[in-house]
Design an enzyme around this catalytic site. Structure first.
Site, PDB file in Angstrom:
ATOM      1  N   ASP A 132     -10.041   6.799   8.554  1.00 52.87           N
ATOM      2  CA  ASP A 132      -9.422   7.387   7.369  1.00 52.87           C
ATOM      3  C   ASP A 132      -9.104   6.262   6.382  1.00 52.87           C
ATOM      4  O   ASP A 132      -9.169   5.081   6.728  1.00 52.87           O
ATOM      5  CB  ASP A 132      -8.127   8.114   7.735  1.00 52.87           C
ATOM      6  CG  ASP A 132      -8.356   9.279   8.684  1.00 52.87           C
ATOM      7  OD1 ASP A 132      -9.460   9.850   8.656  1.00 52.87           O
ATOM      8  OD2 ASP A 132      -7.430   9.596   9.459  1.00 52.87           O
ATOM      9  N   ASP A 134      -6.090   4.739   4.325  1.00 48.85           N
ATOM     10  CA  ASP A 134      -4.635   4.706   4.157  1.00 48.85           C
ATOM     11  C   ASP A 134      -4.305   3.931   2.887  1.00 48.85           C
ATOM     12  O   ASP A 134      -4.743   2.786   2.719  1.00 48.85           O
ATOM     13  CB  ASP A 134      -3.962   4.041   5.358  1.00 48.85           C
ATOM     14  CG  ASP A 134      -4.188   4.818   6.645  1.00 48.85           C
ATOM     15  OD1 ASP A 134      -3.998   6.047   6.628  1.00 48.85           O
ATOM     16  OD2 ASP A 134      -4.549   4.200   7.656  1.00 48.85           O
TER      17      ASP A 134
END
Length: 204
Positions: A132, A134
Protein backbone atom coordinates in the site's frame (compact mmCIF):
# COMPACT_ATOMS: atom_id res chain seq x y z
CA UNK A 1 17.14 17.47 16.91
CA UNK A 2 13.38 16.91 17.01
CA UNK A 3 12.54 13.24 16.48
CA UNK A 4 8.95 12.52 15.42
CA UNK A 5 7.00 9.35 14.60
CA UNK A 6 7.72 8.01 11.09
CA UNK A 7 11.21 9.56 10.99
CA UNK A 8 13.82 7.13 9.71
CA UNK A 9 17.12 7.07 11.59
CA UNK A 10 20.40 5.71 10.31
CA UNK A 11 22.18 4.03 13.22
CA UNK A 12 24.76 1.56 14.41
CA UNK A 13 22.87 -1.52 15.58
CA UNK A 14 25.22 -1.87 18.56
CA UNK A 15 23.69 1.31 19.99
CA UNK A 16 20.20 -0.19 20.23
CA UNK A 17 18.76 -0.82 23.68
CA UNK A 18 16.41 -3.78 24.04
CA UNK A 19 15.00 -5.56 27.09
CA UNK A 20 14.75 -8.81 25.14
CA UNK A 21 17.05 -10.48 22.60
CA UNK A 22 16.90 -8.91 19.15
CA UNK A 23 15.69 -11.61 16.72
CA UNK A 24 17.94 -12.85 13.93
CA UNK A 25 15.69 -11.44 11.20
CA UNK A 26 16.00 -7.96 12.75
CA UNK A 27 19.79 -8.17 12.94
CA UNK A 28 19.88 -9.24 9.30
CA UNK A 29 17.62 -6.36 8.32
CA UNK A 30 19.95 -3.91 10.06
CA UNK A 31 22.93 -5.37 8.24
CA UNK A 32 21.22 -4.78 4.91
CA UNK A 33 19.86 -1.34 5.82
CA UNK A 34 20.91 0.20 9.16
CA UNK A 35 17.70 2.20 9.58
CA UNK A 36 15.04 2.23 12.27
CA UNK A 37 11.77 4.15 12.42
CA UNK A 38 10.70 6.37 15.31
CA UNK A 39 7.79 4.83 17.23
CA UNK A 40 4.98 6.66 19.02
CA UNK A 41 5.81 5.61 22.56
CA UNK A 42 7.21 6.97 25.80
CA UNK A 43 10.97 6.49 26.06
CA UNK A 44 13.40 6.93 28.96
CA UNK A 45 15.11 10.30 29.27
CA UNK A 46 17.70 10.79 26.55
CA UNK A 47 16.33 7.94 24.45
CA UNK A 48 13.86 7.57 21.58
CA UNK A 49 11.50 4.66 20.92
CA UNK A 50 12.29 3.00 17.60
CA UNK A 51 11.19 0.02 15.56
CA UNK A 52 13.04 -2.41 13.31
CA UNK A 53 11.19 -3.61 10.24
CA UNK A 54 11.79 -6.87 8.40
CA UNK A 55 10.80 -8.02 4.94
CA UNK A 56 7.47 -9.44 6.10
CA UNK A 57 4.57 -7.47 7.59
CA UNK A 58 4.70 -9.49 10.82
CA UNK A 59 8.40 -8.74 11.30
CA UNK A 60 8.47 -5.70 13.57
CA UNK A 61 10.62 -5.31 16.68
CA UNK A 62 10.52 -2.50 19.26
CA UNK A 63 13.64 -1.08 20.88
CA UNK A 64 15.16 2.16 22.13
CA UNK A 65 18.08 4.29 21.00
CA UNK A 66 20.12 7.04 22.69
CA UNK A 67 19.23 10.28 20.94
CA UNK A 68 22.89 11.22 20.62
CA UNK A 69 23.58 8.06 18.59
CA UNK A 70 21.62 9.06 15.50
CA UNK A 71 23.88 9.26 12.45
CA UNK A 72 21.27 10.63 10.08
CA UNK A 73 17.60 11.59 10.32
CA UNK A 74 15.27 11.38 7.32
CA UNK A 75 11.74 12.68 7.67
CA UNK A 76 8.97 11.60 5.26
CA UNK A 77 8.74 15.17 4.00
CA UNK A 78 12.46 15.15 3.16
CA UNK A 79 11.79 12.43 0.59
CA UNK A 80 9.64 14.75 -1.54
CA UNK A 81 12.38 17.27 -2.31
CA UNK A 82 13.03 15.54 -5.61
CA UNK A 83 10.93 12.95 -7.38
CA UNK A 84 13.49 10.15 -6.99
CA UNK A 85 10.74 7.55 -7.23
CA UNK A 86 9.80 8.41 -10.83
CA UNK A 87 12.47 6.03 -12.19
CA UNK A 88 10.92 3.10 -10.31
CA UNK A 89 8.59 0.76 -12.15
CA UNK A 90 5.81 -0.02 -9.69
CA UNK A 91 2.11 0.87 -9.35
CA UNK A 92 2.83 2.22 -5.87
CA UNK A 93 5.41 4.70 -7.12
CA UNK A 94 3.14 5.75 -9.98
CA UNK A 95 0.45 6.44 -7.38
CA UNK A 96 2.99 8.46 -5.39
CA UNK A 97 3.66 10.69 -8.41
CA UNK A 98 -0.05 11.41 -8.80
CA UNK A 99 -0.48 11.96 -5.07
CA UNK A 100 2.43 14.39 -4.98
CA UNK A 101 0.67 16.76 -7.35
CA UNK A 102 -2.42 16.65 -5.16
CA UNK A 103 -0.67 17.34 -1.85
CA UNK A 104 1.52 20.05 -3.35
CA UNK A 105 -1.59 21.73 -4.75
CA UNK A 106 -2.66 22.45 -1.17
CA UNK A 107 0.88 23.38 -0.01
CA UNK A 108 0.91 20.61 2.60
CA UNK A 109 3.93 19.29 4.47
CA UNK A 110 3.79 15.64 3.52
CA UNK A 111 5.83 12.59 2.63
CA UNK A 112 5.72 8.83 2.12
CA UNK A 113 5.95 6.47 5.08
CA UNK A 114 5.86 2.69 5.40
CA UNK A 115 7.67 0.51 2.88
CA UNK A 116 7.77 3.27 0.25
CA UNK A 117 9.47 5.76 2.56
CA UNK A 118 11.86 3.08 3.80
CA UNK A 119 12.92 2.13 0.26
CA UNK A 120 13.48 5.72 -0.79
CA UNK A 121 15.54 6.48 2.32
CA UNK A 122 17.55 3.27 2.55
CA UNK A 123 17.88 2.51 -1.20
CA UNK A 124 16.93 -1.10 -0.35
CA UNK A 125 13.97 -2.59 -2.25
CA UNK A 126 11.12 -3.20 0.17
CA UNK A 127 8.07 -2.36 -1.95
CA UNK A 128 6.16 -5.28 -3.46
CA UNK A 129 3.19 -5.54 -5.80
CA UNK A 130 1.00 -5.95 -2.71
CA UNK A 131 2.33 -2.83 -0.97
CA UNK A 132 0.00 0.00 0.00
CA UNK A 133 1.00 3.66 -0.14
CA UNK A 134 1.27 5.30 3.28
CA UNK A 135 1.26 9.10 3.33
CA UNK A 136 2.12 11.28 6.32
CA UNK A 137 0.81 14.85 6.53
CA UNK A 138 2.38 17.14 9.13
CA UNK A 139 -0.33 19.58 10.19
CA UNK A 140 0.58 21.89 13.07
CA UNK A 141 -2.69 23.76 12.50
CA UNK A 142 -6.16 22.44 11.76
CA UNK A 143 -6.62 21.01 8.29
CA UNK A 144 -9.70 22.52 6.59
CA UNK A 145 -12.42 19.90 6.23
CA UNK A 146 -13.06 20.75 2.58
CA UNK A 147 -9.39 20.17 1.77
CA UNK A 148 -9.46 16.80 3.51
CA UNK A 149 -12.64 15.79 1.70
CA UNK A 150 -11.18 16.71 -1.69
CA UNK A 151 -7.96 14.80 -1.01
CA UNK A 152 -9.79 11.62 -0.06
CA UNK A 153 -12.09 11.98 -3.06
CA UNK A 154 -9.13 12.19 -5.44
CA UNK A 155 -7.16 9.39 -3.77
CA UNK A 156 -10.08 6.97 -4.17
CA UNK A 157 -9.42 7.05 -7.92
CA UNK A 158 -6.03 5.42 -7.41
CA UNK A 159 -5.68 1.70 -8.26
CA UNK A 160 -3.40 1.45 -5.22
CA UNK A 161 -4.74 1.62 -1.66
CA UNK A 162 -3.56 4.88 -0.11
CA UNK A 163 -3.68 5.49 3.64
CA UNK A 164 -3.20 9.06 4.88
CA UNK A 165 -2.23 9.75 8.48
CA UNK A 166 -2.33 13.32 9.78
CA UNK A 167 0.28 14.19 12.40
CA UNK A 168 -0.63 16.98 14.83
CA UNK A 169 1.01 18.26 18.03
CA UNK A 170 -1.39 15.99 19.96
CA UNK A 171 -0.99 12.79 17.96
CA UNK A 172 -2.05 11.15 14.71
CA UNK A 173 -5.35 10.26 13.06
CA UNK A 174 -6.69 8.82 9.82
CA UNK A 175 -7.71 11.43 7.26
CA UNK A 176 -10.43 9.16 5.85
CA UNK A 177 -12.00 8.91 9.32
CA UNK A 178 -11.70 12.66 9.91
CA UNK A 179 -13.58 13.64 6.73
CA UNK A 180 -16.59 11.53 7.71
CA UNK A 181 -17.53 14.44 9.97
CA UNK A 182 -17.94 12.45 13.17
CA UNK A 183 -17.76 14.29 16.50
CA UNK A 184 -14.91 12.00 17.59
CA UNK A 185 -11.86 10.61 15.82
CA UNK A 186 -9.42 7.96 16.99
CA UNK A 187 -6.24 9.79 17.99
CA UNK A 188 -2.99 7.88 18.42
CA UNK A 189 -0.85 9.42 21.17
CA UNK A 190 2.29 8.42 23.05
CA UNK A 191 -0.05 7.42 25.91
CA UNK A 192 -2.07 5.12 23.67
CA UNK A 193 -5.09 5.56 21.37
CA UNK A 194 -8.18 7.45 22.48
CA UNK A 195 -11.23 9.15 21.01
CA UNK A 196 -10.81 12.89 20.61
CA UNK A 197 -13.05 15.83 19.74
CA UNK A 198 -10.10 18.02 18.74
CA UNK A 199 -7.07 16.10 17.41
CA UNK A 200 -5.03 19.32 17.33
CA UNK A 201 -5.53 20.24 20.96
CA UNK A 202 -6.36 17.05 22.80
CA UNK A 203 -6.18 17.36 26.61
CA UNK A 204 -3.82 14.82 28.20
Amino acid sequence: MVLEPHDLLEINRRDLISHSPIPDWALLSLEIAPFVVVRRAIAPNGQVAVGIRGRNRNERFAAFLPKNRVFRQIKPEHLTKSYLWEIKQSPVFSALTNSADLFNKYSLSWGPGGSVGFELASKVETVTLESDLDIIIRAAEQLPMDVGVQIIHELKKSPVRIDVQVETPAGSFSLSEYVRGSDLVLLKTIYGPRMSKNPWNDPK
